[in-house]
Design a protein around this motif. Sequence first.
Motif, PDB file in Angstrom:
ATOM      1  N   GLU A  51       0.834  -1.210   0.000  1.00 23.63           N
ATOM      2  CA  GLU A  51       0.000   0.000   0.000  1.00 23.63           C
ATOM      3  C   GLU A  51       0.864   1.254   0.000  1.00 23.63           C
ATOM      4  OE1 GLU A  51      -0.525  -2.590   2.069  1.00 23.63           O
ATOM      5  OE2 GLU A  51      -2.499  -3.298   1.429  1.00 23.63           O
ATOM      6  N   THR A  52       1.944   1.219   0.780  1.00 24.30           N
ATOM      7  CA  THR A  52       2.844   2.371   0.846  1.00 24.30           C
ATOM      8  C   THR A  52       3.496   2.617  -0.507  1.00 24.30           C
ATOM      9  OG1 THR A  52       3.265   2.016   3.197  1.00 24.30           O
ATOM     10  CG2 THR A  52       4.892   3.305   1.987  1.00 24.30           C
ATOM     11  N   PHE A  53       3.980   1.548  -1.129  1.00 25.30           N
ATOM     12  CA  PHE A  53       4.589   1.689  -2.451  1.00 25.30           C
ATOM     13  C   PHE A  53       3.588   2.229  -3.458  1.00 25.30           C
ATOM     14  CE2 PHE A  53       5.317  -0.279  -6.655  1.00 25.30           C
ATOM     15  CZ  PHE A  53       6.457   0.424  -7.008  1.00 25.30           C
ATOM     16  N   SER A  54       2.404   1.656  -3.482  1.00 27.58           N
ATOM     17  CA  SER A  54       1.374   2.078  -4.423  1.00 27.58           C
ATOM     18  C   SER A  54       0.995   3.547  -4.216  1.00 27.58           C
ATOM     19  CB  SER A  54       0.148   1.176  -4.278  1.00 27.58           C
ATOM     20  OG  SER A  54      -0.811   1.476  -5.235  1.00 27.58           O
ATOM     21  N   LEU A  55       0.886   3.953  -2.964  1.00 32.44           N
ATOM     22  CA  LEU A  55       0.560   5.348  -2.665  1.00 32.44           C
ATOM     23  C   LEU A  55       1.700   6.277  -3.075  1.00 32.44           C
ATOM     24  CD1 LEU A  55      -1.354   7.455  -1.513  1.00 32.44           C
ATOM     25  CD2 LEU A  55      -0.449   6.921   0.764  1.00 32.44           C
ATOM     26  N   ALA A  56       2.941   5.865  -2.855  1.00 30.95           N
ATOM     27  CA  ALA A  56       4.090   6.692  -3.243  1.00 30.95           C
ATOM     28  C   ALA A  56       4.111   6.911  -4.755  1.00 30.95           C
ATOM     29  CB  ALA A  56       5.389   6.048  -2.772  1.00 30.95           C
ATOM     30  N   VAL A  57       3.851   5.860  -5.515  1.00 29.85           N
ATOM     31  CA  VAL A  57       3.820   5.977  -6.974  1.00 29.85           C
ATOM     32  C   VAL A  57       2.660   6.877  -7.399  1.00 29.85           C
ATOM     33  CG1 VAL A  57       3.512   4.716  -9.154  1.00 29.85           C
ATOM     34  CG2 VAL A  57       4.988   3.781  -7.358  1.00 29.85           C
ATOM     35  N   SER A  58       1.521   6.732  -6.752  1.00 32.43           N
ATOM     36  CA  SER A  58       0.370   7.584  -7.051  1.00 32.43           C
ATOM     37  C   SER A  58       0.702   9.055  -6.787  1.00 32.43           C
ATOM     38  CB  SER A  58      -0.835   7.150  -6.209  1.00 32.43           C
ATOM     39  OG  SER A  58      -1.899   8.054  -6.356  1.00 32.43           O
ATOM     40  N   LEU A  59       1.325   9.330  -5.659  1.00 31.95           N
ATOM     41  CA  LEU A  59       1.713  10.708  -5.334  1.00 31.95           C
ATOM     42  C   LEU A  59       2.697  11.251  -6.368  1.00 31.95           C
ATOM     43  CD1 LEU A  59       2.203  10.312  -1.483  1.00 31.95           C
ATOM     44  CD2 LEU A  59       0.401  11.644  -2.602  1.00 31.95           C
ATOM     45  N   LEU A  60       3.666  10.425  -6.734  1.00 29.12           N
ATOM     46  CA  LEU A  60       4.658  10.829  -7.736  1.00 29.12           C
ATOM     47  C   LEU A  60       3.973  11.170  -9.057  1.00 29.12           C
ATOM     48  CD1 LEU A  60       7.709  11.077  -8.538  1.00 29.12           C
ATOM     49  CD2 LEU A  60       7.539   8.683  -9.258  1.00 29.12           C
ATOM     50  N   ASP A  61       3.110  10.290  -9.531  1.00 32.81           N
ATOM     51  CA  ASP A  61       2.427  10.521 -10.805  1.00 32.81           C
ATOM     52  C   ASP A  61       1.522  11.746 -10.741  1.00 32.81           C
ATOM     53  OD1 ASP A  61       3.691   8.427 -12.044  1.00 32.81           O
ATOM     54  OD2 ASP A  61       2.025   7.020 -11.790  1.00 32.81           O
ATOM     55  N   LYS A  72      16.998  16.728 -12.431  1.00 32.45           N
ATOM     56  CA  LYS A  72      17.884  16.769 -11.266  1.00 32.45           C
ATOM     57  C   LYS A  72      17.110  16.833  -9.950  1.00 32.45           C
ATOM     58  CE  LYS A  72      18.626  21.779 -11.385  1.00 32.45           C
ATOM     59  NZ  LYS A  72      19.623  22.834 -11.558  1.00 32.45           N
ATOM     60  N   HIS A  73      15.840  17.219  -9.994  1.00 33.71           N
ATOM     61  CA  HIS A  73      15.019  17.294  -8.783  1.00 33.71           C
ATOM     62  C   HIS A  73      14.177  16.036  -8.561  1.00 33.71           C
ATOM     63  CE1 HIS A  73      16.175  21.416  -8.269  1.00 33.71           C
ATOM     64  NE2 HIS A  73      15.692  21.749  -9.452  1.00 33.71           N
ATOM     65  N   LEU A  74      14.193  15.113  -9.518  1.00 29.45           N
ATOM     66  CA  LEU A  74      13.321  13.951  -9.449  1.00 29.45           C
ATOM     67  C   LEU A  74      13.589  13.077  -8.227  1.00 29.45           C
ATOM     68  CD1 LEU A  74      11.054  12.280 -10.682  1.00 29.45           C
ATOM     69  CD2 LEU A  74      12.787  11.122 -12.088  1.00 29.45           C
ATOM     70  N   SER A  75      14.837  12.877  -7.877  1.00 29.02           N
ATOM     71  CA  SER A  75      15.133  12.016  -6.728  1.00 29.02           C
ATOM     72  C   SER A  75      14.598  12.618  -5.436  1.00 29.02           C
ATOM     73  CB  SER A  75      16.632  11.735  -6.617  1.00 29.02           C
ATOM     74  OG  SER A  75      17.352  12.925  -6.421  1.00 29.02           O
ATOM     75  N   CYS A  76      14.644  13.928  -5.304  1.00 30.56           N
ATOM     76  CA  CYS A  76      14.093  14.579  -4.121  1.00 30.56           C
ATOM     77  C   CYS A  76      12.568  14.450  -4.103  1.00 30.56           C
ATOM     78  CB  CYS A  76      14.517  16.046  -4.083  1.00 30.56           C
ATOM     79  SG  CYS A  76      14.053  16.906  -2.557  1.00 30.56           S
ATOM     80  N   VAL A  77      11.945  14.640  -5.252  1.00 30.83           N
ATOM     81  CA  VAL A  77      10.490  14.491  -5.349  1.00 30.83           C
ATOM     82  C   VAL A  77      10.083  13.063  -5.001  1.00 30.83           C
ATOM     83  CG1 VAL A  77       8.521  14.489  -6.940  1.00 30.83           C
ATOM     84  CG2 VAL A  77      10.170  16.358  -7.015  1.00 30.83           C
ATOM     85  N   GLY A  78      10.770  12.084  -5.570  1.00 34.47           N
ATOM     86  CA  GLY A  78      10.450  10.686  -5.303  1.00 34.47           C
ATOM     87  C   GLY A  78      10.616  10.327  -3.837  1.00 34.47           C
ATOM     88  N   LEU A  79      11.703  10.781  -3.240  1.00 33.47           N
ATOM     89  CA  LEU A  79      11.947  10.484  -1.833  1.00 33.47           C
ATOM     90  C   LEU A  79      10.878  11.134  -0.948  1.00 33.47           C
ATOM     91  CD1 LEU A  79      14.081   8.754  -0.521  1.00 33.47           C
ATOM     92  CD2 LEU A  79      15.339  10.825   0.046  1.00 33.47           C
ATOM     93  N   CYS A  80      10.458  12.324  -1.305  1.00 34.64           N
ATOM     94  CA  CYS A  80       9.390  12.984  -0.550  1.00 34.64           C
ATOM     95  C   CYS A  80       8.075  12.235  -0.696  1.00 34.64           C
ATOM     96  CB  CYS A  80       9.234  14.427  -0.999  1.00 34.64           C
ATOM     97  SG  CYS A  80      10.580  15.484  -0.461  1.00 34.64           S
ATOM     98  N   CYS A  81       7.801  11.736  -1.883  1.00 38.10           N
ATOM     99  CA  CYS A  81       6.565  10.983  -2.107  1.00 38.10           C
ATOM    100  C   CYS A  81       6.535   9.727  -1.249  1.00 38.10           C
ATOM    101  CB  CYS A  81       6.398  10.641  -3.586  1.00 38.10           C
ATOM    102  SG  CYS A  81       5.974  12.057  -4.611  1.00 38.10           S
ATOM    103  N   ILE A  82       7.661   9.044  -1.157  1.00 37.11           N
ATOM    104  CA  ILE A  82       7.667   7.845  -0.324  1.00 37.11           C
ATOM    105  C   ILE A  82       7.585   8.224   1.147  1.00 37.11           C
ATOM    106  CG2 ILE A  82      10.151   7.434  -0.034  1.00 37.11           C
ATOM    107  CD1 ILE A  82       9.375   4.436  -0.672  1.00 37.11           C
ATOM    108  N   TYR A  83       8.200   9.318   1.525  1.00 39.79           N
ATOM    109  CA  TYR A  83       8.151   9.769   2.912  1.00 39.79           C
ATOM    110  C   TYR A  83       6.716  10.130   3.312  1.00 39.79           C
ATOM    111  CZ  TYR A  83      10.028  12.051   7.117  1.00 39.79           C
ATOM    112  OH  TYR A  83      10.334  12.397   8.404  1.00 39.79           O
ATOM    113  N   ILE A  84       6.006  10.815   2.431  1.00 41.37           N
ATOM    114  CA  ILE A  84       4.606  11.168   2.681  1.00 41.37           C
ATOM    115  C   ILE A  84       3.760   9.899   2.778  1.00 41.37           C
ATOM    116  CG2 ILE A  84       2.562  12.279   1.678  1.00 41.37           C
ATOM    117  CD1 ILE A  84       4.586  14.295   0.352  1.00 41.37           C
ATOM    118  N   ALA A  85       3.986   8.970   1.851  1.00 39.88           N
ATOM    119  CA  ALA A  85       3.226   7.712   1.845  1.00 39.88           C
ATOM    120  C   ALA A  85       3.482   6.905   3.117  1.00 39.88           C
ATOM    121  CB  ALA A  85       3.583   6.884   0.609  1.00 39.88           C
ATOM    122  N   VAL A  86       4.715   6.858   3.547  1.00 42.69           N
ATOM    123  CA  VAL A  86       5.064   6.116   4.763  1.00 42.69           C
ATOM    124  C   VAL A  86       4.369   6.737   5.969  1.00 42.69           C
ATOM    125  CG1 VAL A  86       6.956   5.621   6.373  1.00 42.69           C
ATOM    126  CG2 VAL A  86       7.260   5.195   3.936  1.00 42.69           C
TER     127      VAL A  86
END
Length: 153
Positions: A51-61, A72-86
């Motif tokens: 669920e956390t992974f799925s939510l992180a991908v949803s937030l990213l998209d 160059k900002h994508l890794s920060c965005v992705g990490l934030c999305c997983i942090y929010i999902a977690v």
Amino acid sequence: MDLEGRCQPKLTGLRLIETAQDNGLRMTARLRELEVKDLLYLCRFFGFSSETFSLAVSLLDRFLSIMKIQPKHLSCVGLCCIYIAVKSSEDEKSVPLASDLIRISQNRFTVSDMMRMEKIIMEKLYWKVKAPTALHFLRLCHSHIQEQLAAER
């Protein structure tokens, strides 16, 4: 069903990503795919739920579909999305420190950068984190099929 329509990524934004040429200046579908793989790696490393992974991908998209970001900002965005999902779907004691996420993902930004990006993402998504995801859809389909099979017996 009501939430799904309001929480879907904007198709026009996703189409821009799909058609972008990989010149290092614009987001592309390939870069998004690599970021999703990084999110999966982090979820597996920390033992987060599907669920956390799925939510992180949803937030990213959802974020990528409304904001033009530089690769160059994508890794920060992705990490934030997983942090929010977690923070929204895991037990509070399972939430790692932002500094640990940054260190393990070997990124070159600070906790301050991450907190600033998290705020931007949350504002752009109108603070709506919980949303139907692909995993929710698959689970609904599975339960519907199970019900049909049970009815046929």
